[in-house]
Design a protein around this motif. Sequence first.
Motif: not given
Length: 726
Positions: A216-233
């Motif tokens: 039984v293989s579980l698919k644990m996908t990596e999650q991402k969140s971007e950090i912005s400074n104003g309109w620039n990541t």
Amino acid sequence: MSLSKQLYIIISFIFFMIFAGNFIISVNNTKEYLETESTTKAQDTATSLGMVLKSYMDDKSDPEITSIISAIANRGFYKEIRLEDVNIVLSQNKLLQHADGIDGDGWKIVEAKLDPKYGSLEPIGGADDFARQLALLENMEMIQEETSKSGTGVTSYLFTPSDHFSQGEMIPVNLQLQNDQQTISTTVDVPVSTIIAKVTRAEKFEYVPQWFIDMVSLKMTEQKSEISNGWNTTAAIYVSANAGDAYAKLYDQAKGAIIYAIVAFTISIVFLVIFLQFILKPLKAIESLAGSIAKGRFQTIQKLPWTTELKNVSVAMNLMSDKIEGVITKLNSNLHEMTKKLSEDELTSLQLRQSFETDIKKMFMDKATGYILVLKIGELANYAKNHTNKEVEAFLKKFADTLTKVSPKATAYRFYGSEFAMILQDVDEDEAKKITSKLKQELDKLSLDVSMQEIAHTGGAPFNSIGTIDGMVASALEAYEKAKLIGPNECYLKEQEDMARDMQQWKELVFDIIDNQKFTIEYVGQAYGLEETTSETLLMEEAFTKAVDRNGDPVPIGTFISIAEQYEKVLDFDKAVVQKTIEHIKSNKLTHSISINLSLDSAFNIGFKNWLKNIILQNKTIASQLVFSVTAYGVTKDVEKFQYFIEAIHEAGAKIIIKRFETKFIPLDHIKNFNLDYIRLARDYTNGIAKQSTKKGFVESMQELSKLLNIKLLAENVKDDEDFEV
């Protein structure tokens, strides 16, 4: 395979199919739920961390960033939390630091190049790079610092990695450097990494077996969140869930489902067994009844089942059993009446010669004592000439009545016409003389009643246990001739004669024949069955033993067996006959059956019965061809022992035949209790059958009875063609 086993298998298969389907669906649903839950939680964590770390992006080297990430990672739910810089800026100073032999003071980078397999370098800084500077506001202070030191021109480079880039990899950068005196070219290896902070926890599966993880293989996908400074990541936070907890929950659920299924299945099977035993109990009663009917025991099911279908079958079986028993009862009644006609004289009701011979044979077996009397009415022909038929019949009835009343130990028989016989059983010479004296007195009285000078003369001879029937009758006839010379209604008894061989000589002869097996076996009395094609098929032969004395004269087999029984040698004799017969069947590869005559002493002996059962089992391939024969009048000695003998023979796979069958010895009602394979009728039932309707009716009824009881019926020694056709 029994019905209960089939039901167990079918229900178990259905249970397994239902459980397997539910188990697979349940595990898949739980797996999908855990994957979704882990992904959602990882995404929520990434978003939350991004908002917390946003205020720390002005100084990406701040140790507080790592502390915050470690605090979140220590909860154990996460496999990895990683903060990566979006923009990788390589400053001029950083590049010059890795250049061997180059002092940073006075040198500046004129041109920087990178192999495309690692990525690309784009210069930033200078008057024409205002747009890029705007794009990199977070690096503005560094760029301004670099510009103030070097004046106008390129101060830093923006590195864009290729798809094959690995974190921390050393990338070779080709530089062209210049100072006030010279321009040189060199290559520097610069370590490049986008990771600002990273915390990794090992996945611990604890008690979860590896085979379950592989299955039984579980698919644990990596999650991402971007950090912005104003309109620039400015950075990105990556969160990976730890699969250990998910596997543990999934394994616990799967194990619990299996344990529950096993417990539920066990309990269900227990209830099923109890229920089926209750439901199928009537079937066992029906099966037992069918077996009893096949064996001739017509019982009925007293307690009817409550299940409608089984109740109907039970009622039908009861009706069938009652009807068959009624048919057999009627057949028995008819056979009983016909037997009386065949064995009794219609006029005098005395037994016929057939019964006389049978009773003598019974005396042989019982080793009895007594006398044989022969009587003849000498003047019957003259009396018949001078009297009517009714008067003659009345006279014969009075004569027969006189014979039957003379003594309770006397049995009278009518051979034919004027010839009669009597058996005085269990009497010695003195008692025999008293009986014959009384008989003379009664005949004298009858003479006066019918006005005849004399009625009959009587000759008697002692019963000889090692003699023959014909020999004893001949001896009685000799005595009859002497009685005629004495006077009217006189009786003469012969005294005990010397035997042809005394008992000691007989004993020595019998022991010698048995111990040294000086006997031969001939296979006679072939029994044929007629198939539908009218072709004869050999069904059975009889093993008949022959022996001779020292003079080469044949030894009467009846006398031989009688002496062997008397000195307890008959067991050894019967064992030898059985072994020789088995060897004969095997060596000649016979396909038909052989009947082997056994003495009652052997059949009723426990040791012989066990020996016989063992030797049959040792020759199991021919067991069905062995048919053990016992006489009808011998069976009556001990019916219970005979039934035990039948059971032992059938258990070993062999068969049983009763020969010389007469209803006088075995009541027809008892046949159904024996579970016989064959019955061989006494020859008197079939000899002359073409001319006697009573015999024909008797044999037909016996045949019908045998069919109902699944017994094969054989006729013995049918010689006349007309009898054979019947």
